[in-house]
Design a protein around this motif. Structure first.
Motif, PDB file in Angstrom:
ATOM      1  N   VAL A   1       0.828  -1.210   0.000  1.00 11.80           N
ATOM      2  CA  VAL A   1       0.000   0.000   0.000  1.00 11.80           C
ATOM      3  C   VAL A   1       0.859   1.255   0.000  1.00 11.80           C
ATOM      4  N   GLY A   2       2.001   1.215   0.671  1.00 14.19           N
ATOM      5  CA  GLY A   2       2.875   2.377   0.755  1.00 14.19           C
ATOM      6  C   GLY A   2       3.399   2.870  -0.573  1.00 14.19           C
ATOM      7  N   TYR A   3       3.294   2.055  -1.600  1.00 15.75           N
ATOM      8  CA  TYR A   3       3.703   2.521  -2.932  1.00 15.75           C
ATOM      9  C   TYR A   3       2.788   3.637  -3.430  1.00 15.75           C
ATOM     10  N   PHE A   4       1.548   3.661  -2.933  1.00 14.21           N
ATOM     11  CA  PHE A   4       0.617   4.667  -3.432  1.00 14.21           C
ATOM     12  C   PHE A   4      -0.137   5.394  -2.333  1.00 14.21           C
ATOM     13  N   TRP A   5      -0.010   4.960  -1.061  1.00 12.41           N
ATOM     14  CA  TRP A   5      -0.659   5.659   0.044  1.00 12.41           C
ATOM     15  C   TRP A   5       0.160   5.407   1.292  1.00 12.41           C
ATOM     16  N   THR A   6       0.675   6.458   1.920  1.00 10.35           N
ATOM     17  CA  THR A   6       1.558   6.276   3.062  1.00 10.35           C
ATOM     18  C   THR A   6       0.897   6.711   4.362  1.00 10.35           C
ATOM     19  N   ALA A   7       1.314   6.065   5.429  1.00  6.41           N
ATOM     20  CA  ALA A   7       0.844   6.410   6.768  1.00  6.41           C
ATOM     21  C   ALA A   7       1.825   5.852   7.785  1.00  6.41           C
ATOM     22  N   GLY A   8       2.033   6.598   8.843  1.00  8.09           N
ATOM     23  CA  GLY A   8       2.894   6.152   9.924  1.00  8.09           C
ATOM     24  C   GLY A   8       2.130   5.290  10.915  1.00  8.09           C
ATOM     25  N   HIS A   9       2.875   4.578  11.759  1.00  6.35           N
ATOM     26  CA  HIS A   9       2.263   3.673  12.733  1.00  6.35           C
ATOM     27  C   HIS A   9       1.285   4.412  13.649  1.00  6.35           C
ATOM     28  N   SER A  10       1.656   5.616  14.108  1.00  2.00           N
ATOM     29  CA  SER A  10       0.772   6.359  15.010  1.00  2.00           C
ATOM     30  C   SER A  10      -0.518   6.777  14.300  1.00  2.00           C
ATOM     31  N   GLN A  11      -0.425   7.127  13.021  1.00  2.00           N
ATOM     32  CA  GLN A  11      -1.626   7.472  12.255  1.00  2.00           C
ATOM     33  C   GLN A  11      -2.536   6.251  12.110  1.00  2.00           C
ATOM     34  N   ILE A  12      -1.927   5.114  11.837  1.00  2.00           N
ATOM     35  CA  ILE A  12      -2.696   3.877  11.662  1.00  2.00           C
ATOM     36  C   ILE A  12      -3.396   3.520  12.961  1.00  2.00           C
ATOM     37  N   HIS A  13      -2.686   3.592  14.058  1.00  2.00           N
ATOM     38  CA  HIS A  13      -3.275   3.251  15.353  1.00  2.00           C
ATOM     39  C   HIS A  13      -4.462   4.165  15.676  1.00  2.00           C
ATOM     40  N   ALA A  14      -4.272   5.475  15.486  1.00  2.00           N
ATOM     41  CA  ALA A  14      -5.357   6.431  15.755  1.00  2.00           C
ATOM     42  C   ALA A  14      -6.554   6.155  14.856  1.00  2.00           C
ATOM     43  N   GLU A  15      -6.289   5.859  13.590  1.00  2.00           N
ATOM     44  CA  GLU A  15      -7.388   5.593  12.653  1.00  2.00           C
ATOM     45  C   GLU A  15      -8.103   4.293  12.998  1.00  2.00           C
ATOM     46  N   LEU A  16      -7.353   3.283  13.424  1.00  2.00           N
ATOM     47  CA  LEU A  16      -7.975   2.021  13.849  1.00  2.00           C
ATOM     48  C   LEU A  16      -8.970   2.256  14.981  1.00  2.00           C
ATOM     49  N   GLN A  17      -8.617   3.132  15.909  1.00  2.00           N
ATOM     50  CA  GLN A  17      -9.519   3.419  17.028  1.00  2.00           C
ATOM     51  C   GLN A  17     -10.802   4.085  16.535  1.00  2.00           C
ATOM     52  N   LYS A  18     -10.683   4.976  15.569  1.00  2.00           N
ATOM     53  CA  LYS A  18     -11.868   5.623  14.989  1.00  2.00           C
ATOM     54  C   LYS A  18     -12.738   4.598  14.261  1.00  2.00           C
ATOM     55  N   LEU A  19     -12.098   3.712  13.491  1.00  2.00           N
ATOM     56  CA  LEU A  19     -12.845   2.692  12.758  1.00  2.00           C
ATOM     57  C   LEU A  19     -13.547   1.735  13.726  1.00  2.00           C
ATOM     58  N   ARG A  20     -12.856   1.414  14.808  1.00  2.00           N
ATOM     59  CA  ARG A  20     -13.442   0.537  15.822  1.00  2.00           C
ATOM     60  C   ARG A  20     -14.643   1.219  16.483  1.00  2.00           C
ATOM     61  N   ALA A  21     -14.494   2.499  16.819  1.00  2.00           N
ATOM     62  CA  ALA A  21     -15.586   3.257  17.433  1.00  2.00           C
ATOM     63  C   ALA A  21     -16.783   3.350  16.486  1.00  2.00           C
ATOM     64  N   GLY A  22     -16.514   3.387  15.197  1.00  2.00           N
ATOM     65  CA  GLY A  22     -17.577   3.458  14.197  1.00  2.00           C
ATOM     66  C   GLY A  22     -18.170   2.103  13.846  1.00  2.00           C
ATOM     67  N   GLY A  23     -17.647   1.043  14.442  1.00  2.00           N
ATOM     68  CA  GLY A  23     -18.169  -0.298  14.177  1.00  2.00           C
ATOM     69  C   GLY A  23     -17.717  -0.894  12.857  1.00  2.00           C
ATOM     70  N   LEU A  24     -16.679  -0.313  12.245  1.00  2.00           N
ATOM     71  CA  LEU A  24     -16.226  -0.792  10.936  1.00  2.00           C
ATOM     72  C   LEU A  24     -15.165  -1.879  11.054  1.00  2.00           C
ATOM     73  N   VAL A  25     -14.459  -1.912  12.182  1.00  2.00           N
ATOM     74  CA  VAL A  25     -13.506  -2.984  12.453  1.00  2.00           C
ATOM     75  C   VAL A  25     -13.727  -3.483  13.880  1.00  2.00           C
ATOM     76  N   GLY A  26     -13.324  -4.702  14.107  1.00  2.00           N
ATOM     77  CA  GLY A  26     -13.343  -5.292  15.438  1.00  2.00           C
ATOM     78  C   GLY A  26     -12.006  -5.947  15.682  1.00  2.00           C
ATOM     79  N   PHE A  27     -11.835  -6.523  16.857  1.00  2.00           N
ATOM     80  CA  PHE A  27     -10.599  -7.235  17.123  1.00  2.00           C
ATOM     81  C   PHE A  27     -10.858  -8.366  18.100  1.00  2.00           C
ATOM     82  N   GLU A  28      -9.969  -9.314  18.048  1.00  2.00           N
ATOM     83  CA  GLU A  28      -9.943 -10.419  19.009  1.00  2.00           C
ATOM     84  C   GLU A  28      -8.625 -10.303  19.748  1.00  2.00           C
ATOM     85  N   ALA A  29      -8.682 -10.402  21.070  1.00  2.00           N
ATOM     86  CA  ALA A  29      -7.462 -10.366  21.867  1.00  2.00           C
ATOM     87  C   ALA A  29      -6.876 -11.774  21.922  1.00  2.00           C
ATOM     88  N   GLU A  30      -5.581 -11.856  21.711  1.00  2.00           N
ATOM     89  CA  GLU A  30      -4.870 -13.131  21.775  1.00  2.00           C
ATOM     90  C   GLU A  30      -3.665 -12.970  22.674  1.00  2.00           C
TER      91      GLU A  30
END
Length: 180
Positions: A31-60
């Motif tokens: 993906v970085g060949y055409f869209w870049t993001a740093g780890h902190s941006q990804i983490h923050a965005e994951l939290q927004k997506l999770r809050a919006g119900g678009l992603v979930g997670f399983e703890a392992e």
């Protein structure tokens, strides 16, 4: 409102579950060949997506004392992604530093400009060679509907871009050679 980075994350998760680390790795390549993001941006965005119900997670259990989260696309996330894929892209201004420098290059020492373009040519040729190696590993385009199709199609765009930029750098070098 999901950001473009959010949609990039959803697109990666549509290919399968991933930990945050795996997601960041996929966001670097391919993906970085055409869209870049740093780890902190990804983490923050994951939290927004999770809050919006678009992603979930399983703890392992992780390899160390900390657990790990394995993220997945929810049904709602898949629906939102499918809808977004066919919407026209938003208009965005082009920002190309090399073109801007070229616009003002008449002010610089021609040999320094020539050296800059020689370096740029080498970088584009190197990326082109890498993309050509990747293309050869495909053995032809996957069928539409296969997740590999998107990877192959974006790779083809990258190949065209690198060929175009290398050609332009060669043209600039030829123009600069005439003036030296």
């Amino acid at each position: 409102m999901t950001s473009t980075l959010g949609f990039a994350i959803l697109a990666v998760l549509a290919r399968g579950e991933r930990t945050g680390y795996d997601l960041a790795a996929a966001m670097r390549r391919p993906v970085g060949y055409f869209w870049t993001a740093g780890h902190s941006q990804i983490h923050a965005e994951l939290q927004k997506l999770r809050a919006g119900g678009l992603v979930g997670f399983e703890a392992e259990h992780g390899p160390g004392p900390q657990g790990r989260k394995v993220y997945h696309l929810t049904a709602e996330g898949g629906a939102v992604l499918r809808e977004w894929v066919t919407e026209p892209p938003r208009e965005r201004p082009e920002r190309d530093e090399l073109v801007l420098k070229t616009y003002a290059s008449w002010l610089a020492e021609p040999e320094l400009v020539r050296r800059m373009f020689a370096d740029q040519l080498a970088a584009h040729e190197e990326r082109l060679a890498e993309y050509e190696r990747q293309e050869a590993s495909f053995g032809g385009p996957p069928a539409f509907g296969d997740p590999g199709f998107g990877s192959y199609a974006t790779l083809r765009c990258g190949l065209s871009y690198e060929r175009h930029r290398a050609d332009w750098c060669r043209w600039m070098l030829a123009q600069l050679s005439e003036s030296l």
